[in-house]
Design a protein around this motif. Structure first.
Motif: not given
Ligand code: 13P
Ligand code: SF4
Length: 302
Positions: A195-197, A211-213, A230-232
């Motif tokens: 996940t992206h923050p 974390g970042s992409t 994937i959460c981005t």
């Protein structure tokens, strides 16, 4: 497509140009770019390149950051209307009010912000380096702009600081719900959630890795696991599948797309390379001030 790519390649040579693309740019553009990465990586590349022209396939604040760091270069955007809504979600008056309230305040500005906001900030951060930089700051009181979700995530990792949050959000990441993630987990019980923050707290709580992409992509690549939720933004499917064609990637939402990032197709890259239209311009006084927090970020994140 082959014709477009060939034309792009010969114009790049002729004009000493490079193409930078964020992981959320369309896959065909990532495939033809010289450098693909997250915001932090691309800012470093931009700082160190000796190209005369940089074509930036991303959104406005990213092209603007390249121009801040490289005033002598031509920075071209395939589409000038590609803008990140979150980049505008903080108010100068609020920053000034906070500075009056806390004597030792550091204004920490996520790089997803306008040059105007950077002018009123002490240091920039990206999702790759925010924790490291906030920890290292001498200040106890931090006003984190513009993203509330990233700010809250950092605050949890750095409890010794008083982090004041601001009400900005990413309209792509902040709409994912815990319910959507839970549904995907029920369908794919062996999958890890990456996940992206910029996602909401309730989504981060269900995640295995935040974390970042670039961190998400690296984690999936180095993991023995074969399934991931994937959460981005869905543009990361391109590098994820390229690295591991046999692993399975499920996105938390059906449509997980940043419309602004998709305004960068190869045809527009070719057009700006040919015409040198869509140059990013920043007024010199503003550039000098806005560059300070960006330079401090690059220094502190080393
Ligand atoms: P990264 O910091 O991972 O590059 O993400 C940028 C962004 O726009 C996230 O929405
Ligand atoms: Fe901005 Fe969100 Fe798009 Fe990233 S995904 S550029 S934060 S709108």
């Amino acid at each position: 497509m082959e014709k477009i790519i060939n034309e792009i390649n010969s114009l790049k040579k002729e004009k000493n140009a490079i193409i930078l693309a964020h992981y959320y740019a369309p896959g065909e553009v990532q495939a033809l770019a010289d450098y693909v990465g997250d915001s932090y990586y691309l800012a470093k590349v931009a700082k160190n390149t000796d190209a005369d022209i940089v074509v930036f396939c991303g959104v406005g604040f990213m092209g603007e950051s390249v121009k801040l760091l490289n005033p002598e270069k031509k920075v071209l955007m395939p589409d000038m209307s590609a803008d990140c809504p979150m980049a505008h979600m903080a108010e100068i008056e609020k920053i000034e009010e906070m500075r009056k309230q806390y004597e030792d305040l550091a204004v920490v500005c996520y790089i997803n912000s306008t040059a105007e906001l950077k002018c009123h900030s002490d240091v920039c951060v990206t999702s790759s380096n925010a924790i490291k930089i906030v920890k290292a700051l001498p200040n106890k009181n931090i006003f984190f702009i513009p993203d509330e979700n990233l700010g809250r995530f950092v605050a949890k990792q750095v409890p010794e600081k008083n982090i004041i949050l601001n009400k900005g959000y990413c309209p792509v990441h902040a709409v994912v719900t815990a319910e959507q993630v839970a549904q995907q987990k029920a369908k794919h019980p062996n999958a890890l959630v990456l996940t992206h923050p910029e996602c909401r707290e309730e989504v981060l709580a269900l995640s295995d890795v935040i974390g970042s992409t670039a961190e998400i992509i690296a984690y999936a690549k180095n993991s023995d696991k074969t399934e991931f939720i994937i959460c981005t933004e869905e543009g990361v499917a391109y590098p994820l599948e390229l690295n591991d064609p046999n692993k399975k990637f499920y996105f938390a939402r059906e449509s997980f797309s940043c419309v602004d990032m998709k305004l960068n197709p190869p045809e527009k890259v070719l057009h700006v390379l040919k015409t040198e239209e869509n140059q990013v311009e920043v007024d010199e006084a503003k550039r000098v001030r806005a560059m300070l927090p960006l330079d401090r970020m690059l220094e502190m994140a080393k």
